[in-house]
Design an enzyme around this catalytic site. Sequence first.
Site, PDB file in Angstrom:
ATOM      1  N   ASP A 326       0.862  -1.174   0.000  1.00  0.00           N
ATOM      2  CA  ASP A 326       0.000   0.000   0.000  1.00  0.00           C
ATOM      3  C   ASP A 326       0.905   1.232   0.000  1.00  0.00           C
ATOM      4  O   ASP A 326       2.061   1.159   0.427  1.00  0.00           O
ATOM      5  CB  ASP A 326      -0.888  -0.021   1.245  1.00  0.00           C
ATOM      6  N   ASP A 635      -1.827  -0.970   6.040  1.00  0.00           N
ATOM      7  CA  ASP A 635      -2.153  -0.506   7.385  1.00  0.00           C
ATOM      8  C   ASP A 635      -3.633  -0.214   7.573  1.00  0.00           C
ATOM      9  O   ASP A 635      -4.069   0.016   8.686  1.00  0.00           O
ATOM     10  CB  ASP A 635      -1.339   0.743   7.740  1.00  0.00           C
ATOM     11  N   ASP A 639      -6.855  -2.809   3.308  1.00  0.00           N
ATOM     12  CA  ASP A 639      -5.805  -3.783   3.008  1.00  0.00           C
ATOM     13  C   ASP A 639      -6.107  -5.167   3.578  1.00  0.00           C
ATOM     14  O   ASP A 639      -5.420  -6.135   3.249  1.00  0.00           O
ATOM     15  CB  ASP A 639      -4.471  -3.306   3.592  1.00  0.00           C
TER      16      ASP A 639
END
Length: 894
Positions: A326, A635, A639
């Site tokens: 990410d 985080d 995700d």
Amino acid sequence: MDWYKLSKDEMISQLETNQESGLTNDEITSRLQKYGHNELQEEEGKSFLTKLKEQFSDFLILILIGAAIISFIVGERTDAVVILAIVFINALLGIYQEGKAEKALEALKQMASPTAKVMRNGHVEVVPSSTLVPGDIVLLEAGDIIPADIRLVESSNLKIEEASLTGESVPVEKDANYSTSEDASLGDRENMAYMSTIVTYGRATGVIVETGHGTEIGKIATAIQSYGDESTPLQKQLNQLGKFLGIATIFICIAVFAVGLLQGREILEMFMVAISLAVAAIPEGLPAIVTIVLSLGMNKMVRRNAIVKKLLAVETLGSTTVICSDKTGTLTQNEMTVVKVYTDGKILDITGGGYEPVGEFKEDNETIDPNSIGDLETLLSIASLANDASLEETPEGYKVIGDPTEGALVTLAGKANITKKSINESYPRIEEIPFDSARKMMTTFHKNYIPEKIVSFTKGAPDIIINRCSHISIGGKVIPFTDELKAEVLGVNSTFSKSALRVLAAAYREYNELPKDISPENNENNMIFVGLVGMIDPPRQEVKEAIKLCKKAGIDTIMITGDYKETAFAIAKDLGMAENESQAMMGAELDKLSDVELQEVVKNTKVFARVSPDHKVRIVSALKANGEVTAMTGDGVNDALALKKADIGVSMGITGTDVAKNTAELILTDDNFASIVSAVEEGRIIYDNIKKFVFFLLSCNIGEILIVFVSILLKLPVPFLPIQLLWLNLVTDSFPALALGVESGDPDIMERMPRNSKTSILDKQLFTGVLVQSLAIGVSSLLAYTTALRLYPDNLTLARTITFATLITAELLRAYSSRSQRYSLFKIGVFSNKTMVLGTGFSFLLMLLVLYVPFMQPIFDTVSLSFVNWQTILLYAFIPLIVGELYKFIDRKF
């Protein structure tokens, strides 16, 4: 249903609600029965007994249980008890961290808003969020957590923080009047607000369209539960090895049993021989040693800022070929930071990161005093005064209260020692025109900034503000803002934008007194342009080097984010992840690809932007279908699905949500992408060490089989009893094997390509080494056995004891050679592994106890050995060590 595509009237009609008065109590009761409560239901987890039962499904374990049952039937109860005790201990060691799905779900439930302000029965009520139903009218204001998925019907300057759901680094502007008939990603649905996201600015009214598991976050919770835990590469390889050994053991036992019967031996005797072979063939200590070595690896990773929740995940990192990351909060700091300023015809660079008001102003790499440029001081004043955010210093660092973009401007002013509190006290705000998403500007009115004047400060979108300015301040002088000057400023704005900077413009206007009719039309024109600020969520400083190390180690890195393509690509290019824009793709483009087509696309694409949680899962699935061992870092809630689907999920420990932490197998305590590289290195070392002790244990076990099998063929008495082999496999071999598990890695371990996860742990090199060492062990022990039988023909117990001692001593000496498959013992240092010295010394001491302690001799059927006996033992015990070193020498040369 795609609620964002419906008009307000269509949506209200569909939900049969009333925007003015809301639902009645009867309607709420009816809908609660129909839709259920607005909460995430938790599935029942596995019981301890279920988890324990699953541990006994291993093929080797079943063979050992069978051997224990046979031993018990034929009267060898000591053997049976020892075997069953080992099986049970391994089962307890095998019960790892389970129930991550339930923990992730619990974290998702905690993210939900506990209460909500709704319109019911014609008046406003505050009710528990769990009682909300589709059709409820919800009132939103800054600071509220969105309690369910909502279609907006009214909004005023509304901004919502959606980073945890979409990955977008700045709050998203929302507009109840937005309409579209086209498909749009989560981040582009401007008329929707989603459960668990946070209102940072403005206010709104909306209608609840989905609750509980029907919400976007609810879909994530459902998907997390539906994804089972997949076996890691090491699990699969150990299982394959176990099945191979198990089947081979059965065939060998049957063959030896048949040969013995043909030779006329007793059935009971051959039963015990078969059990001896089963015990000899199965490395009983392997499961426990793997578990202990992985546990030690976990402890080492903690010291390197990584917490591993699942033991086998330690090794999986070592075989990783792709890291999908990410962007927001993982590759970047998740803190908007001003890095460029344009004023007085100059472009300045701003140092410092995050929200800490510490940094320098630089022109052409030379540090300057911000107070030396009058226009810069005006720009910083506008940045701080036309601003509703503030900074708060906490033990963890500086945090923004309010909009992150405005927080970046407060931080910028703080770097020039202009604090929010002091400047507002000096130049108090007396009026304002709030930010509006249609105007894309905010204006505040202040007194005292210019003596006996009222000044309005405006910040907002550069193109709009530039068009509304008639003059520009350069060098402290106000001059007409000509077309040439506007073109120059627009050029700078374009340059900033192409660098993926979020650009804001600043301007002001003077009044003799506060205008009576304040409005955008009257006051946001004929302004004096001051400058531009360019900000970005900057990359973490250490990530660029970490990505270089990944490339060196043969690991590919891919960015998967909900942010815009231009911003994502700029960050990826800066970090060295991507080279050209053809390597970047939008989430909407993924929807047009089949799974097979996506498998081809992921081979060359390095950036996926504006993606949804489902897109992330598809990307990870495509990579895995291509044979990649995939690690996914993240985080946010967005995700969680991909973290679960990946071979190993890696969550950030500081900025990571509880959902991400509970779903992931690895948590980085310092939120440092570079720690992943350390974890990968440790994973590679651990896998190498596992191969070393698998090599050590298997060659020992196969050597034992050869000794027993050849002895039967030569019509010699069985050289070992089952209890002796159990002692040798579980005690004598285990300590050196553990010492092999803590070996330091080879210097070039991060310069090798990742190993193929489908390749058996018993690869060609290891298999050849095992054969060579097995033959060496078998030959040396058989020579000792036949020599002892010749010297002491009437004392079988002594002959067995000499063979037993020879085999143990040979294996302890050979353990030193097993420390490296590539380097000689003398190059790595004979005694450089202190644990090996202690382990082999302790194992040798235990052997002496079995040989010389009177009460242990009858248990293991041993006798005391003389000095002459030890001469025979040492003569043959060094053979495997010498053969091992010669084999490595020949292998290196040829």
